[in-house]
Scaffold this active site. Structure first.
Site, short mmCIF file in Angstrom:
data_model
loop_
_atom_site.label_atom_id
_atom_site.label_comp_id
_atom_site.label_asym_id
_atom_site.label_seq_id
_atom_site.Cartn_x
_atom_site.Cartn_y
_atom_site.Cartn_z
N ARG A 149 0.81 -1.14 0.12
CA ARG A 149 0.04 0.00 0.07
C ARG A 149 0.77 1.19 -0.04
O ARG A 149 1.98 1.27 0.64
CB ARG A 149 -0.82 0.03 1.10
CG ARG A 149 -2.15 0.33 1.03
CD ARG A 149 -3.56 0.06 1.93
NE ARG A 149 -2.70 -0.13 3.14
CZ ARG A 149 -3.59 0.71 4.25
NH1 ARG A 149 -4.64 1.31 3.97
NH2 ARG A 149 -3.10 0.36 5.62
N SER B 283 7.06 -5.45 7.04
CA SER B 283 6.83 -6.68 7.82
C SER B 283 7.67 -8.22 7.78
O SER B 283 6.88 -8.96 7.60
CB SER B 283 5.23 -6.72 8.15
OG SER B 283 4.73 -5.46 8.17
N ASP C 207 5.12 -3.26 11.41
CA ASP C 207 3.70 -2.63 11.71
C ASP C 207 3.01 -2.63 13.10
O ASP C 207 2.42 -1.74 13.29
CB ASP C 207 2.86 -3.83 11.12
CG ASP C 207 3.02 -5.21 11.34
OD1 ASP C 207 3.92 -5.50 12.28
OD2 ASP C 207 2.13 -6.05 11.10
MG MG Z 1 -1.60 -6.61 9.70
#
Ligand code: MG
Ligand code: ADP
Length: 498
Positions: free
Chosen positions: A108, A177, A230
């Site tokens: 994103r 992540s 995250d």
């Molecule tokens: Mg997540």
């Protein structure tokens, strides 16, 4: 004994056994079947038990491991990673900032216009793209070129309502992540890939450098200010909206926690104290384990058959990836040993991970008199068309036992963090509030799990302390969080201050 006689004896014994089994099966069909299933259920309930005393032991163990992990590298199953985020956003930040979130097959890009004090997030825009499979296993350059091109394309759509002061570079926070060894706020080397990515040449490389080089190759002028995970992003997002946020917990497919530590409580950090005196620690708490954790035979086999045996034990009993699978394993045993679904074992029941956590949440949530939802899940997923009410009730109970254990242990983990920070008691005359920002699909979409976690934390803290501890859903912090961290660590801050 002669060979023939021995063989005859064996055959005879086998025949007797087989006959006995047949008789047993027949008997079980009537009442014994339910009794056996009931016994398996009670055993599960007992093994998954989380009385208050046990939860306190788990919380104490969590606090002890936190100390140990901070004291030395490899000192604990908890990695207690220093995030280099020592200046969480306050809400006063201003300007346009970008974030890039790469953690799975989708990534994103996002931009926010921060308006400072009262205005906060004036505008936000984002775009989600999926990473083509061949790039997940190709060369690092190809992957980062693809990402850089997507960022450049997104930057090109920036409207006039996003204001970049003249002469300034755009800044970006990168949520990545995957396991990274962080070297500074804006550099970290990749330890290993997970989740279907496998680009050997990228291992050991500085992720920020790779991204920066790719952006330079296409002439995109963008400064990568922060590389974060995250959970750290969620903490920043929570803190931006509420100054009392001291920790963040993610309960989604996996689980993790991050919290704000006093920098002088970090031995390896001494001599390098940040101005703020604070440092965000990424606990990687999914890897926590303790002899106090209530583990069952189902958990042990699930772990042994997993891709990472012996690792992420806490995660394997509380997170969304596993709760449904634990329930499936219990049902398997009931099918095999108690003919729970009748004489035949439903073939679908043998497929690992066929029961997903959202399915058990839906069954658990079913309050209709005939447990209609349970019936339809059994029919749709396991192809068991005619389930009895008795059967459905027992299945709801299994879901309840497994989810309750996960939720109560999550609460114990949070108590461990509060203990580590000395926030599990109220001090005379002090009015400190502690807010825990929670994110993740499991917490957000499974009400029984969420309520159990919140109630358990109250039970553990007692009435008085409970009033000062709040669990708050902070969704999307992980998306916007990296942009907020880029803002609170902007390369132009020093300039502004002086
Ligand atoms: Mg997540
Ligand atoms: P991720 O953890 O992969 O970043 P999310 O935070 O959105 O993503 O969490 C997704 C996970 O949340 C799913 O894998 C699932 O385990 C769990 N989940 C999603 N919806 C539900 C639901 N309705 N009930 C229970 N668990 C759910």
């Amino acid at each position: 004994m002669g060979k023939v006689v021995a063989a005859a004896a064996v055959v005879c014994t086998a025949a007797v056994c087989a006959a006995a089994v047949l008789v047993m099966r027949h008997r079980m069909k009537s009442s014994g079947r339910w009794a056996k299933a009931e016994a398996i259920l009670r055993e599960l309930e007992e093994k998954c038990g989380t009385p208050t005393g046990k939860l306190r032991q788990v919380a104490d163990a969590m606090a002890v491991e936190m100390h140990a992990g901070l004291a030395s590298e490899g000192g604990s199953k908890l990695k207690m990673l220093i995030s280099y985020v020592d200046n969480l956003p306050t809400g006063d930040e201003e300007g346009v900032f970008y974030a890039l979130d790469l953690g799975g097959t989708n990534f994103r890009v996002l931009r926010v216009q921060l308006g400072g004090k009262e205005k906060h997030v004036v505008k936000r825009e984002s775009e989600e793209l999926s990473i083509p499979r061949h790039l997940m296993v190709g060369s690092p350059n190809d992957l980062f070129d693809f990402i850089a091109a997507a960022v450049a394309k997104f930057v090109a759509t920036e409207g006039a309502d996003f204001v970049l002061p003249p002469g300034r570079q755009r800044e970006l926070g990168f949520t990545f992540s995957f396991p990274v060894k962080q070297i500074s706020l804006a550099s970290g080397t990749l330890i290993k890939w997970t989740k279907g990515f496998l680009i050997e040449d990228a291992i050991g490389q500085d992720i920020v450098e790779e991204l920066t080089k790719a952006m330079e190759r296409i002439g995109l002028d963008m400064h990568v200010t922060a590389l974060v995970n995250d959970t750290v992003g969620t903490l920043a997002g929570g803190r931006y909206n509420n100054a009392d946020v001291i920790a963040a917990v993610i309960l989604g497919t996996g689980t993790n926690a991050a919290y704000v530590e006093r920098a002088n409580a970090i031995p390896k950090w001494q001599g390098l104290l940040p101005k703020s005196g604070e440092m965000v620690i990424n606990m990687e708490w999914g890897n926590f384990r303790s002899s106090h954790l209530p583990l069952t035979e189902y958990d042990q086999i699930l772990d042994a058959e997993s891709l990472n045996p012996g690792e992420q034990i806490f995660e394997k009993i509380i997170s969304g990836m596993y709760l449904g699978e634990i329930v499936r394993r219990v049902l398997c045993r009931m099918a095999e040993e108690a003919s729970f679904f009748g004489d035949d074992i439903p073939p679908k029941l043998g497929d690992p991970f066929i029961l997903r956590t959202p399915d058990i949440a839906a069954m658990h949530h079913d309050t209709s008199a005939d447990l209609k939802m349970v019936g339809s899940k059994l029919n749709d997923i396991l192809e068991v068309p005619n389930s009895s009410l008795k059967m459905r009730k027992m299945i709801v109970e299994i879901c309840d036992i497994v989810a309750t254990r996960g939720a109560r242990l999550s609460a114990a983990g949070i108590l461990g963090i509060l203990k580590k920070l000395g926030r599990d008691t109220v001090k005379e005359g002090e009015k400190q509030r502690s807010v825990i920002a929670l994110d993740g699909g499991l917490f957000e979409h499974y009400p029984e799990f969420r309520n159990c976690l919140i109630n358990t934390l109250k039970e553990l803290l007692g009435e008085e302390v409970s009033e000062s501890v709040v669990v708050e859903l902070s969704n999307d912090g992980s998306g916007i969080g990296a942009a907020l961290i880029a803002a609170s660590h902007s390369q132009y801050l020093e300039v502004e201050e002086s």
